[in-house]
Design a protein around this motif. Structure first.
Motif, PDB file in Angstrom:
ATOM      1  N   PRO A  26      -1.716  51.964   0.124  1.00  0.00           N
ATOM      2  CA  PRO A  26      -0.557  52.391  -0.654  1.00  0.00           C
ATOM      3  C   PRO A  26      -0.146  53.872  -0.618  1.00  0.00           C
ATOM      4  O   PRO A  26      -0.784  54.646   0.036  1.00  0.00           O
ATOM      5  N   THR A  27       0.919  54.249  -1.435  1.00  0.00           N
ATOM      6  CA  THR A  27       1.375  55.653  -1.566  1.00  0.00           C
ATOM      7  C   THR A  27       2.217  55.969  -2.798  1.00  0.00           C
ATOM      8  O   THR A  27       2.006  55.365  -3.790  1.00  0.00           O
ATOM      9  N   SER A  28       3.253  56.839  -2.729  1.00  0.00           N
ATOM     10  CA  SER A  28       3.808  57.414  -3.966  1.00  0.00           C
ATOM     11  C   SER A  28       5.312  57.313  -4.229  1.00  0.00           C
ATOM     12  O   SER A  28       6.070  57.837  -3.441  1.00  0.00           O
ATOM     13  N   GLN A  29       5.752  56.704  -5.363  1.00  0.00           N
ATOM     14  CA  GLN A  29       7.130  56.669  -5.887  1.00  0.00           C
ATOM     15  C   GLN A  29       7.338  55.765  -7.126  1.00  0.00           C
ATOM     16  O   GLN A  29       6.432  55.038  -7.492  1.00  0.00           O
ATOM     17  N   THR A  30       8.590  55.671  -7.819  1.00  0.00           N
ATOM     18  CA  THR A  30       8.972  54.783  -8.973  1.00  0.00           C
ATOM     19  C   THR A  30      10.475  54.859  -9.306  1.00  0.00           C
ATOM     20  O   THR A  30      11.071  55.827  -8.930  1.00  0.00           O
ATOM     21  N   VAL A  31      11.100  53.880 -10.061  1.00  0.00           N
ATOM     22  CA  VAL A  31      12.556  53.928 -10.229  1.00  0.00           C
ATOM     23  C   VAL A  31      13.029  54.227 -11.651  1.00  0.00           C
ATOM     24  O   VAL A  31      12.531  53.672 -12.600  1.00  0.00           O
ATOM     25  N   GLN A  32      14.028  55.082 -11.745  1.00  0.00           N
ATOM     26  CA  GLN A  32      14.684  55.375 -13.008  1.00  0.00           C
ATOM     27  C   GLN A  32      16.157  55.628 -12.743  1.00  0.00           C
ATOM     28  O   GLN A  32      16.557  55.860 -11.599  1.00  0.00           O
ATOM     29  N   ALA A  33      16.927  55.629 -13.821  1.00  0.00           N
ATOM     30  CA  ALA A  33      18.340  55.923 -13.669  1.00  0.00           C
ATOM     31  C   ALA A  33      18.532  57.350 -13.173  1.00  0.00           C
ATOM     32  O   ALA A  33      17.730  58.236 -13.454  1.00  0.00           O
ATOM     33  N   PHE A 415       7.464  54.864  -6.181  1.00  0.00           N
ATOM     34  CA  PHE A 415       6.117  54.629  -6.677  1.00  0.00           C
ATOM     35  C   PHE A 415       5.282  55.882  -6.517  1.00  0.00           C
ATOM     36  O   PHE A 415       5.623  56.791  -5.760  1.00  0.00           O
ATOM     37  N   THR A 416       4.183  55.947  -7.262  1.00  0.00           N
ATOM     38  CA  THR A 416       3.234  57.035  -7.120  1.00  0.00           C
ATOM     39  C   THR A 416       1.922  56.475  -6.609  1.00  0.00           C
ATOM     40  O   THR A 416       1.608  55.302  -6.818  1.00  0.00           O
ATOM     41  N   ALA A 417       1.161  57.322  -5.943  1.00  0.00           N
ATOM     42  CA  ALA A 417      -0.159  56.906  -5.470  1.00  0.00           C
ATOM     43  C   ALA A 417      -1.123  58.062  -5.628  1.00  0.00           C
ATOM     44  O   ALA A 417      -0.804  59.198  -5.308  1.00  0.00           O
ATOM     45  N   LYS A 418      -2.304  57.754  -6.144  1.00  0.00           N
ATOM     46  CA  LYS A 418      -3.344  58.766  -6.313  1.00  0.00           C
ATOM     47  C   LYS A 418      -4.578  58.326  -5.561  1.00  0.00           C
ATOM     48  O   LYS A 418      -5.099  57.236  -5.790  1.00  0.00           O
ATOM     49  N   LEU A 419      -5.051  59.177  -4.679  1.00  0.00           N
ATOM     50  CA  LEU A 419      -6.278  58.890  -3.950  1.00  0.00           C
ATOM     51  C   LEU A 419      -7.479  59.147  -4.845  1.00  0.00           C
ATOM     52  O   LEU A 419      -7.584  60.203  -5.467  1.00  0.00           O
ATOM     53  N   LYS A 420      -8.376  58.177  -4.901  1.00  0.00           N
ATOM     54  CA  LYS A 420      -9.654  58.386  -5.565  1.00  0.00           C
ATOM     55  C   LYS A 420     -10.621  59.053  -4.605  1.00  0.00           C
ATOM     56  O   LYS A 420     -11.415  59.915  -4.977  1.00  0.00           O
ATOM     57  N   ASN A 421     -10.586  58.629  -3.362  1.00  0.00           N
ATOM     58  CA  ASN A 421     -11.407  59.164  -2.279  1.00  0.00           C
ATOM     59  C   ASN A 421     -10.787  58.688  -0.975  1.00  0.00           C
ATOM     60  O   ASN A 421      -9.634  58.260  -0.971  1.00  0.00           O
TER      61      ASN A 421
END
Length: 909
Positions: A26-33, A415-421
């Motif tokens: 996965p990776t990073s992002q999300t939706v809003q007006a 969407f957002t994505a955070k790496l744990k490792n």
């Protein structure tokens, strides 16, 4: 272990519990007006950069340069700014020195400029722009942006590389923040290109829009008057809450009983006490109490908000009375799926213990960290007899309006994505308006090349309708490959089955196998899922116990790896879904590709070959064969050897003497042998027979400082001093016997765990597997039966809670060094946490005994009004400074001092 039908059924049940699994990325992002961008940061309008017609909101914003921490501002930038007309908001863009700032001239070094904008209240923030010079050996490499509500807890909301061509003047670098976040404080870290002499900065601007006030989300009853009255904004969420009744945080039964006794105990007719709208709590009917004698116990509650919101503020009202009724603090965790929780922070109760009233201990959410479920774990002070709780109110904002008309074409998914490792990532698109977009399924695409459409591609993961991932819009993903760049997209499927295929991908690059970017990379466990040689089987409840272990491991929130010998894909899936990878024993090339695909890249051949009297030359020969075989399949895989049983020279054929013979077996002082493996692995148990550190008991973890240095000296003498080191076994047993480890009580085991990890961090150890997680049996005189963090029945020991606290405090921190001015028997280390924007200073007295009645006091100098202290025992405390000094009692239990400015230990009395 052979996977049986029973084991497969267990895994199926677990997958249903946590959500369906698929091995991908996965990776990073999300939706809003969309937001109408306006200038929020107070930059001069009618200037070079901002014409008179620039949309702006008069926020009264101001900024300060951060001069503390790992990204402290270069002194040149500090000296060249003008307090009367701050250069970063004057609307000018250089090259005039009156409108720009410059770092000192340093080539080849990491140099930063870090400013914190205070917007004075919360706004929607959509972008940040920095103008930086690209001429005359000046270049800003990249910028990072962190956001906060309270200026205490931050969340990184974006990073942007500078792609401007050289010699293009003061050029803008803009970060579009996706999803748009609500924030009052913006921390902007600007990185100088290390190959350039200087970094010249012209301006920093924050853009966004106004935001409606926070509203109550937790369904509190609004009374005619008082703190929670009918004039307060409230969203009709229909929220409810549940007290937690299972480990690790079991709520005292009386708290539940007195809360849930109907209309006779709420003063307003049927409302539960925690949300009955009473904050003054003048009547016992509006409160709930634990049983007398609840010292150090918990009250843990989970609110279900029924949809995903941005949390702004949390009110927690508790009684501070007579010194024996006092909640010293609490932790907040949030989740969108009810399974995977993220800890936001610890909050300390700064009120007087003898206030004799109900006090509010408020905390704040984290921008961009959304929640459907909010878990609050309250801690009764260790010397408080009763925990009395009044009101809890959760405030926040809607992320979207689900009542709008449905769209024919769904929005793209951000969407957002955070790496744990290197192997695990958490993917979050929870602010996406699935109702208005008529979406009930999502596709996750992961490719190693950029793409703009999913046409012709197959989803690597599908969040099916009604799955945990689809409902929570959240995916814990594992089986990433180290040091690899991926391009990721999430697509929406409408209920009709139609997918929107055009995408904006996110580029994600994973770190190395051993990591090292933060302290948290060190946290690992050594606990075979189905036990080892001394293990007492649980019979028909064995699989249930495995599930209990796995849940408690997941709840620790920061364990990266487990050490095991079985290559079962089912077990890799089971653990991987909880964010845990494996370190495996090497059993030949036929397993490696499958292990790599499951995220496994570290392998060992031997376990304590010196203890088994293995011939060092034979071991070296086998390692060469295995290393060649392993690398032929994947160059990224690491051979981790030889797992020495000790770091001593007491026996001529074991420990470091065996290691000398191992290196010398090539006849070239190790010149060849050191190439046969990639990582040094040791088991540095502090054996009872070792000479004690002067002034300390035998067997204390401070002995590690000596033994690890001897290991490093031995490696260096054979030309192998640069090789990374891991520890795949270390622990202390709470047994009653007298084997090779000293016996310790449960509190001492907890203290030793924390101290051992910090000594390992200070010595550059890359990974340390605590041995082990669960007690192997119930025989109290058996060393192997009592090494666990939980007992044989699955009940956490004090060391479990200590590990929990250690992870929360240090997981995201960077190690700075030893606390200056102290020496044995006093120890301490300093860290910096960018998300907390604070120094963390650990301290303890290694000579202190758990049965002792005396303790030392550290006299600490600070420039702040006071400091916050978190104890490894789970306690919280705020200590006010008197004439710039705080006094902190020291014991063998490490404590952690949070401070914005670095503290100094003046003396220990």
């Amino acid at each position: 272990m052979r996977i049986t039908k029973k084991s497969c059924a267990l895994i199926s049940a677990f997958v249903i519990l946590l959500g369906s699994f698929s091995a991908v990325i996965p990776t990073s992002q999300t939706v809003q007006a969309a937001v109408n961008q306006k200038l929020l940061s107070g930059n001069a309008v009618g200037s070079e950069l901002f014409p008179a017609d620039t949309p702006a909101i008069a926020t009264g914003a101001s900024y300060t340069w951060l001069s503390e921490g790992t990204h402290a501002t270069d002194p040149g930038l500090l000296a060249s700014d003008e307090s009367a007309s701050p250069d970063m908001s004057d609307g000018g863009n250089g090259p005039d020195e009156n409108t720009s700032n410059s770092t000192g001239s340093v080539v080849g070094a990491a140099v930063y400029g870090t400013i914190i904008y205070d917007l004075k209240s919360v706004f929607k923030v959509s972008s940040v722009t920095v103008w930086a010079d690209t001429n005359n050996q000046s270049y800003m490499d990249q910028l990072e942006v962190y956001a906060s509500y309270d200026g205490l807890t931050y969340n990184r909301v974006g990073i942007q590389e500078n792609t401007n061509a050289p010699d293009s003047g003061f050029a803008p670098v803009s970060l579009a923040i996706k999803p748009i976040v609500n924030a009052q404080y913006l921390k902007v870290i600007m990185h100088k290109d290390p190959n350039k002499q200087v970094m010249r900065l012209g301006e920093v601007a924050v853009l966004g829009d106004a935001l409606e006030p926070m509203a109550i989300l937790s369904n509190n009853y609004l009374r005619a008057s008082g703190t929670y009255n009918t004039s307060k904004p409230k969203i009709a969420t229909g929220a409810s809450y549940t007290w937690l009744t299972e480990n690790p945080f079991i709520t005292d039964g009386d708290l539940i009983k007195f809360d849930n006794d109907g209309s006779k105990n709420d003063t307003v007719g049927g409302q539960p006490d925690l949300i009955d709208g009473s904050s003054t709590e003048s009547d016992a009917a509006s409160t709930t109490n634990s049983i007398w004698g609840s010292k150090g116990k918990f009250g843990a509650v989970v609110f279900n908000l029924n949809d995903v919101y941005q949390i702004g503020k949390i009110d927690v009202w508790t009684l501070a009375s007579g010194g024996n009724k006092f909640m010293d603090g609490y932790e907040v965790l949030v989740s969108t799926d009810g399974v995977n929780y993220t800890s936001l922070s610890y909050t300390t109760n700064t009120s007087s213990r003898t206030a004799n009233v109900f006090v509010n201990t408020p905390s704040y959410g984290v921008p961009g960290q959304f929640a459907k479920y909010v878990k609050i774990i309250m801690h009764n002070a260790n010397n408080s007899e009763i925990l009395t709780v009044g009101e809890i109110a959760i405030w926040g904002w809607k992320l979207y309006d689900a009542s709008l008309p449905k769209q024919a074409t769904p929005d793209q998914v951000e969407f957002t994505a955070k790496l744990k490792n290197y192997s695990t990532m958490y993917l979050d698109w929870s602010s996406y308006n699935s109702v208005v977009n008529n979406v009930n399924k999502y596709g996750v695409y992961v490719e190693t090349s950029p793409f703009t459409s999913t046409l012709g591609l197959k989803p690597t993961f599908t969040a099916e309708a009604k799955s945990v991932e689809q409902l929570g819009k959240y995916l814990p993903y594992f089986a990433l490959k180290p040091e690899t760049t991926y391009y990721v997209a999430v697509t929406p499927f409408q209920a009709t089955g139609v997918e929107r295929r055009d995408v904006q991908t996110l580029k994600v690059t994973t770190p190395s196998v051993l990591g090292g970017e933060s302290v948290g990379d060190i946290f690992a466990i050594n606990d075979a899922p189905y036990g080892g040689g001394n293990y007492m089987h649980h019979g028909e409840t064995e699989d249930l116990f495995l599930m209990t272990k796995l849940r408690l491991l997941r709840d620790l929130g920061g364990i990266n790896k487990n050490r095991w010998w079985d290559h079962s894909n089912a077990m890799k899936t089971l653990y991987g879904k909880s964010g845990l990878n494996f370190h495996y024993f090497y059993h030949g090339p036929s397993y490696v590709e499958g292990d790599n695909n499951g995220g496994v890249y570290t392998f060992s051949t031997y376990n304590e070959p010196d203890l088994a009297n293995r011939n060092p030359a034979s071991v070296a020969g086998q390692l060469k064969i295995n290393h060649d075989s392993l690398k032929a399949i994947s160059s990224k895989s690491l051979l981790v050897e030889p797992a020495l049983a000790g770091l001593d020279r007491l026996d001529p054929a074991k420990g470091l003497n065996w290691l000398d013979d191992f290196y010398n077996s090539d006849g070239q002082n190790g010149a060849l042998v050191k190439t046969y493996f990639d990582v040094m692995d040791v088991h540095p148990y502090v054996k009872y027979e070792y000479p004690a550190v002067p002034g300390l008991d035998q067997g204390t973890p401070e002995k590690l400082l000596d033994t690890l240095q001897q290991l490093k000296d031995t490696m260096t003498s054979h030309g192998d001093g640069d090789k990374p080191i891991v520890i795949t076994e270390l622990g202390w047993s709470t047994y009653t016997g007298g084997s090779y480890l000293k016996k310790v009580d449960r509190a001492t085991q907890r203290n030793y765990l924390a101290r051992a990890y910090m000594h390992a961090i200070a010595n550059g150890i890359r990974t340390m597997h605590w041995y082990d997680f669960a007690d192997d049996g119930t025989e109290m005189n058996n060393l192997e039966h009592n090494l666990g963090l939980i007992d044989w029945n699955g009940k956490p020991k004090e060391s479990y809670y200590g590990y929990y606290t250690l992870i929360r405090v240090l997981k995201d921190a960077n190690y700075l060094g030893v606390v200056p001015g102290i020496a044995n028997p006093y120890y301490g280390y300093q860290f910096w946490d960018e998300n907390k924007n604070r120094y963390i200073t650990s301290l303890w007295d290694a000579s202190w005994q758990t049965t002792s009645t005396n303790s030392r006091t550290a006299v600490i100098e600070t420039t702040e009004p006071g400091v916050t202290i978190v104890g490894i025992d789970g306690s919280y405390k705020y200590v006010a400074a008197v004439s710039g000094v705080v006094s902190v009692p020291l014991t063998g239990a490490p404590l952690f001092i949070y401070s914005l400015a670095n503290v100094t230990v003046n003396s220990i009395n």
